[in-house]
Scaffold this motif. Structure first.
Motif, PDB file in Angstrom:
ATOM      1  N   GLU A  90       0.911  -1.051  -0.052  1.00  0.00           N
ATOM      2  CA  GLU A  90      -0.034   0.074  -0.016  1.00  0.00           C
ATOM      3  C   GLU A  90       0.912   1.356  -0.044  1.00  0.00           C
ATOM      4  N   ILE A  91       0.968   2.003  -0.932  1.00  0.00           N
ATOM      5  CA  ILE A  91       1.363   3.212  -0.939  1.00  0.00           C
ATOM      6  C   ILE A  91       0.715   4.348  -1.265  1.00  0.00           C
ATOM      7  N   SER A  92       1.092   5.377  -0.533  1.00  0.00           N
ATOM      8  CA  SER A  92       0.327   6.688  -0.231  1.00  0.00           C
ATOM      9  C   SER A  92       1.077   7.886  -1.288  1.00  0.00           C
ATOM     10  N   VAL A  93       0.347   8.561  -2.279  1.00  0.00           N
ATOM     11  CA  VAL A  93       1.124   9.671  -2.871  1.00  0.00           C
ATOM     12  C   VAL A  93       0.336  10.789  -2.693  1.00  0.00           C
ATOM     13  N   ALA A  94       0.805  11.967  -2.129  1.00  0.00           N
ATOM     14  CA  ALA A  94       0.238  13.163  -1.843  1.00  0.00           C
ATOM     15  C   ALA A  94       1.070  14.242  -2.247  1.00  0.00           C
ATOM     16  N   PRO A  95       0.351  14.563  -3.335  1.00  0.00           N
ATOM     17  CA  PRO A  95       0.958  15.964  -3.988  1.00  0.00           C
ATOM     18  C   PRO A  95       1.151  17.105  -3.001  1.00  0.00           C
ATOM     19  N   GLU A  96       1.878  18.242  -3.171  1.00  0.00           N
ATOM     20  CA  GLU A  96       1.985  19.317  -2.390  1.00  0.00           C
ATOM     21  C   GLU A  96       0.625  20.092  -2.081  1.00  0.00           C
ATOM     22  N   GLU A  97      -0.077  20.095  -3.179  1.00  0.00           N
ATOM     23  CA  GLU A  97      -1.413  20.697  -3.041  1.00  0.00           C
ATOM     24  C   GLU A  97      -2.343  19.643  -3.347  1.00  0.00           C
ATOM     25  N   GLY A  98      -3.187  19.275  -2.313  1.00  0.00           N
ATOM     26  CA  GLY A  98      -4.189  18.264  -2.476  1.00  0.00           C
ATOM     27  C   GLY A  98      -4.117  17.182  -1.614  1.00  0.00           C
ATOM     28  N   PRO A  99      -5.092  16.264  -1.919  1.00  0.00           N
ATOM     29  CA  PRO A  99      -5.254  15.069  -0.725  1.00  0.00           C
ATOM     30  C   PRO A  99      -4.412  14.045  -1.161  1.00  0.00           C
ATOM     31  N   ALA A 100      -4.148  13.189  -0.588  1.00  0.00           N
ATOM     32  CA  ALA A 100      -3.176  11.737  -0.581  1.00  0.00           C
ATOM     33  C   ALA A 100      -4.002  10.909  -1.533  1.00  0.00           C
ATOM     34  N   ALA A 101      -3.294   9.928  -2.106  1.00  0.00           N
ATOM     35  CA  ALA A 101      -4.234   8.959  -2.805  1.00  0.00           C
ATOM     36  C   ALA A 101      -3.436   7.703  -2.470  1.00  0.00           C
ATOM     37  N   GLU A 102      -4.456   6.867  -1.931  1.00  0.00           N
ATOM     38  CA  GLU A 102      -3.693   5.440  -1.427  1.00  0.00           C
ATOM     39  C   GLU A 102      -3.921   4.369  -3.083  1.00  0.00           C
ATOM     40  N   HIS A 103      -2.764   3.651  -3.064  1.00  0.00           N
ATOM     41  CA  HIS A 103      -2.555   2.682  -3.914  1.00  0.00           C
ATOM     42  C   HIS A 103      -2.430   1.225  -3.571  1.00  0.00           C
ATOM     43  N   THR A 104      -2.900   0.370  -3.669  1.00  0.00           N
ATOM     44  CA  THR A 104      -2.463  -1.034  -3.367  1.00  0.00           C
ATOM     45  C   THR A 104      -2.085  -1.976  -4.650  1.00  0.00           C
ATOM     46  N   LEU A 105      -0.832  -2.156  -4.852  1.00  0.00           N
ATOM     47  CA  LEU A 105      -0.331  -2.820  -5.777  1.00  0.00           C
ATOM     48  C   LEU A 105       0.615  -4.112  -5.890  1.00  0.00           C
ATOM     49  N   ARG A 106       0.379  -4.985  -6.727  1.00  0.00           N
ATOM     50  CA  ARG A 106       1.243  -5.838  -6.689  1.00  0.00           C
ATOM     51  C   ARG A 106       2.536  -5.852  -7.385  1.00  0.00           C
ATOM     52  N   LEU A 107       3.437  -6.754  -7.351  1.00  0.00           N
ATOM     53  CA  LEU A 107       4.624  -6.752  -8.107  1.00  0.00           C
ATOM     54  C   LEU A 107       4.447  -6.472  -9.850  1.00  0.00           C
ATOM     55  N   GLY A 108       4.983  -5.367 -10.423  1.00  0.00           N
ATOM     56  CA  GLY A 108       4.818  -5.182 -12.053  1.00  0.00           C
ATOM     57  C   GLY A 108       3.504  -4.315 -12.243  1.00  0.00           C
ATOM     58  N   GLU A 109       2.841  -3.905 -11.336  1.00  0.00           N
ATOM     59  CA  GLU A 109       1.720  -3.089 -11.417  1.00  0.00           C
ATOM     60  C   GLU A 109       2.271  -1.532 -11.426  1.00  0.00           C
ATOM     61  N   GLU A 110       1.472  -0.683 -11.787  1.00  0.00           N
ATOM     62  CA  GLU A 110       2.088   0.720 -12.099  1.00  0.00           C
ATOM     63  C   GLU A 110       1.126   1.779 -11.231  1.00  0.00           C
ATOM     64  N   LEU A 111       1.810   2.808 -10.893  1.00  0.00           N
ATOM     65  CA  LEU A 111       0.856   3.969 -10.505  1.00  0.00           C
ATOM     66  C   LEU A 111       1.628   5.268 -10.849  1.00  0.00           C
ATOM     67  N   GLU A 112       1.046   6.387 -11.106  1.00  0.00           N
ATOM     68  CA  GLU A 112       1.592   7.782 -11.479  1.00  0.00           C
ATOM     69  C   GLU A 112       1.950   8.516 -10.291  1.00  0.00           C
ATOM     70  N   ILE A 113       2.972   9.052 -10.442  1.00  0.00           N
ATOM     71  CA  ILE A 113       3.668   9.831  -9.639  1.00  0.00           C
ATOM     72  C   ILE A 113       4.228  11.095 -10.324  1.00  0.00           C
ATOM     73  N   GLY A 114       3.750  12.315  -9.836  1.00  0.00           N
ATOM     74  CA  GLY A 114       4.194  13.655 -10.539  1.00  0.00           C
ATOM     75  C   GLY A 114       3.876  13.544 -11.871  1.00  0.00           C
ATOM     76  N   GLY A 115       2.965  12.604 -12.701  1.00  0.00           N
ATOM     77  CA  GLY A 115       2.527  12.826 -13.770  1.00  0.00           C
ATOM     78  C   GLY A 115       3.563  11.772 -14.659  1.00  0.00           C
ATOM     79  N   GLU A 116       4.274  10.795 -14.053  1.00  0.00           N
ATOM     80  CA  GLU A 116       5.041   9.728 -14.818  1.00  0.00           C
ATOM     81  C   GLU A 116       4.697   8.517 -14.113  1.00  0.00           C
ATOM     82  N   PRO A 117       4.605   7.442 -14.969  1.00  0.00           N
ATOM     83  CA  PRO A 117       4.359   5.940 -14.593  1.00  0.00           C
ATOM     84  C   PRO A 117       5.542   5.575 -13.736  1.00  0.00           C
TER      85      PRO A 117
END
Length: 146
Positions: A90-117
């Motif tokens: 479980e990974i939390s991604v919190a931009p400077e402005e705005g709420p944090a988004a929680e992601h539950t990911l398995r090996l090989g899955e992707e998430l977007e951080i700062g506009g990049e995969p």
């Protein structure tokens, strides 16, 4: 008759010994530099914490802040994990402005951080409460950023 080295011989021997030590030290350092500059692969060790070119290694409970593509800051945190046949993190991604988004990911899955995969390239689960779990993210998703 025993041989007793004179001052010149002793100096030459100590200089030769010093040169050999420096040569071996330089060779050892050169080997490490090559290892660190290699591209990310599944069998190479990630840094203990932080970002190394296109990889981030997160340790459970420790926040990591990085700059996003637009100059803002993003805080990333490994908040938990799930063991099982297909472990996940479980990974939390919190931009400077705005709420944090929680992601539950398995090996090989992707998430977007700062506009990049970013792809989950490694999950390290701990069996004890004294050792935190970890996850390694690789920039660029499936193609490895190329």
């Amino acid at each position: 008759m025993t041989f007793t080295p004179g001052p010149r011989t002793a100096r030459a021997l100590s200089t030769a010994l010093l040169g050999a030590v420096l040569a071996l030290t330089g060779a050892a350092c050169g080997g490490e530099a090559e290892t660190e500059s290699e591209t990310a692969s599944s069998d190479s060790a990630a840094p203990d914490l932080g970002q190394n070119l296109d990889r981030i290694r997160l340790t459970e409970g420790v926040s990591y802040t990085m700059e996003d593509g637009s100059g803002g800051m993003v805080t990333i945190r490994l908040t938990g994990h799930e063991k099982g046949d297909e472990p996940s993190v479980e990974i939390s991604v919190a931009p400077e402005e705005g709420p944090a988004a929680e992601h539950t990911l398995r090996l090989g899955e992707e998430l977007e951080i700062g506009g990049e995969p970013w792809r989950v390239s490694e999950i390290g689960l701990s069996d004890s409460s004294s050792q935190p779990s970890s996850a390694t993210l690789t920039r660029g998703g499936e193609d490895g950023g190329e």
